[in-house]
Write a protein that holds these residues in place. Structure first.
Motif, PDB file in Angstrom:
ATOM      1  N   GLY A   3       0.827  -1.213   0.000  1.00  0.00           N
ATOM      2  CA  GLY A   3       0.000   0.000   0.000  1.00  0.00           C
ATOM      3  C   GLY A   3       0.856   1.255   0.000  1.00  0.00           C
ATOM      4  O   GLY A   3       0.541   2.229  -0.690  1.00  0.00           O
ATOM      5  N   ASP A   4       1.945   1.227   0.753  1.00  0.00           N
ATOM      6  CA  ASP A   4       2.870   2.368   0.775  1.00  0.00           C
ATOM      7  C   ASP A   4       3.513   2.571  -0.584  1.00  0.00           C
ATOM      8  O   ASP A   4       3.653   3.702  -1.064  1.00  0.00           O
ATOM      9  N   ILE A   5       3.916   1.472  -1.213  1.00  0.00           N
ATOM     10  CA  ILE A   5       4.518   1.558  -2.542  1.00  0.00           C
ATOM     11  C   ILE A   5       3.514   2.126  -3.540  1.00  0.00           C
ATOM     12  O   ILE A   5       3.851   2.979  -4.363  1.00  0.00           O
ATOM     13  N   ARG A   6       2.275   1.691  -3.464  1.00  0.00           N
ATOM     14  CA  ARG A   6       1.231   2.197  -4.368  1.00  0.00           C
ATOM     15  C   ARG A   6       1.036   3.699  -4.162  1.00  0.00           C
ATOM     16  O   ARG A   6       0.927   4.458  -5.116  1.00  0.00           O
ATOM     17  N   TRP A  44      12.124  -0.798  -5.315  1.00  0.00           N
ATOM     18  CA  TRP A  44      12.643  -2.162  -5.398  1.00  0.00           C
ATOM     19  C   TRP A  44      13.188  -2.613  -4.051  1.00  0.00           C
ATOM     20  O   TRP A  44      12.907  -3.731  -3.605  1.00  0.00           O
ATOM     21  N   ARG A  45      13.934  -1.750  -3.363  1.00  0.00           N
ATOM     22  CA  ARG A  45      14.470  -2.113  -2.050  1.00  0.00           C
ATOM     23  C   ARG A  45      13.342  -2.389  -1.065  1.00  0.00           C
ATOM     24  O   ARG A  45      13.420  -3.323  -0.265  1.00  0.00           O
ATOM     25  N   ARG A  46      12.291  -1.591  -1.135  1.00  0.00           N
ATOM     26  CA  ARG A  46      11.153  -1.813  -0.224  1.00  0.00           C
ATOM     27  C   ARG A  46      10.410  -3.091  -0.585  1.00  0.00           C
ATOM     28  O   ARG A  46       9.965  -3.826   0.285  1.00  0.00           O
ATOM     29  N   PHE A  47      10.280  -3.369  -1.888  1.00  0.00           N
ATOM     30  CA  PHE A  47       9.572  -4.574  -2.317  1.00  0.00           C
ATOM     31  C   PHE A  47      10.338  -5.839  -1.921  1.00  0.00           C
ATOM     32  O   PHE A  47       9.725  -6.871  -1.650  1.00  0.00           O
TER      33      PHE A  47
END
Length: 67
Positions: A3-6, A44-47
């Motif tokens: 959700g944060d990435i979105r 990418w790092r967060r994913f």
């Protein structure tokens, strides 16, 4: 995390579509390219956190009789 990435993607996409920073300064092509690279690296790092932990989490949540 997803959700944060979105949310970050939506903000980044709106900024690029407008061609301006949030304070209304125009974005140059070089800035757009650099911001795109930084955004993708950051996301990418967060994913990778999701990618690392998702299999174990799914195994724990899945009923024993599901395929």
């Amino acid at each position: 995390m997803l959700g944060d990435i979105r949310s970050e993607h939506d903000t980044w996409q709106a900024m690029n579509a407008s061609g301006r920073y949030s304070e209304a300064t125009s974005l140059s092509a070089a800035v757009v390219g650099a911001s795109t690279e930084l955004f993708l690296d950051h996301v990418w790092r967060r994913f990778l956190t999701v990618f690392d932990h998702a299999p174990t989490l799914l195994d724990r949540c899945r009923p024993a009789n599901s395929p």
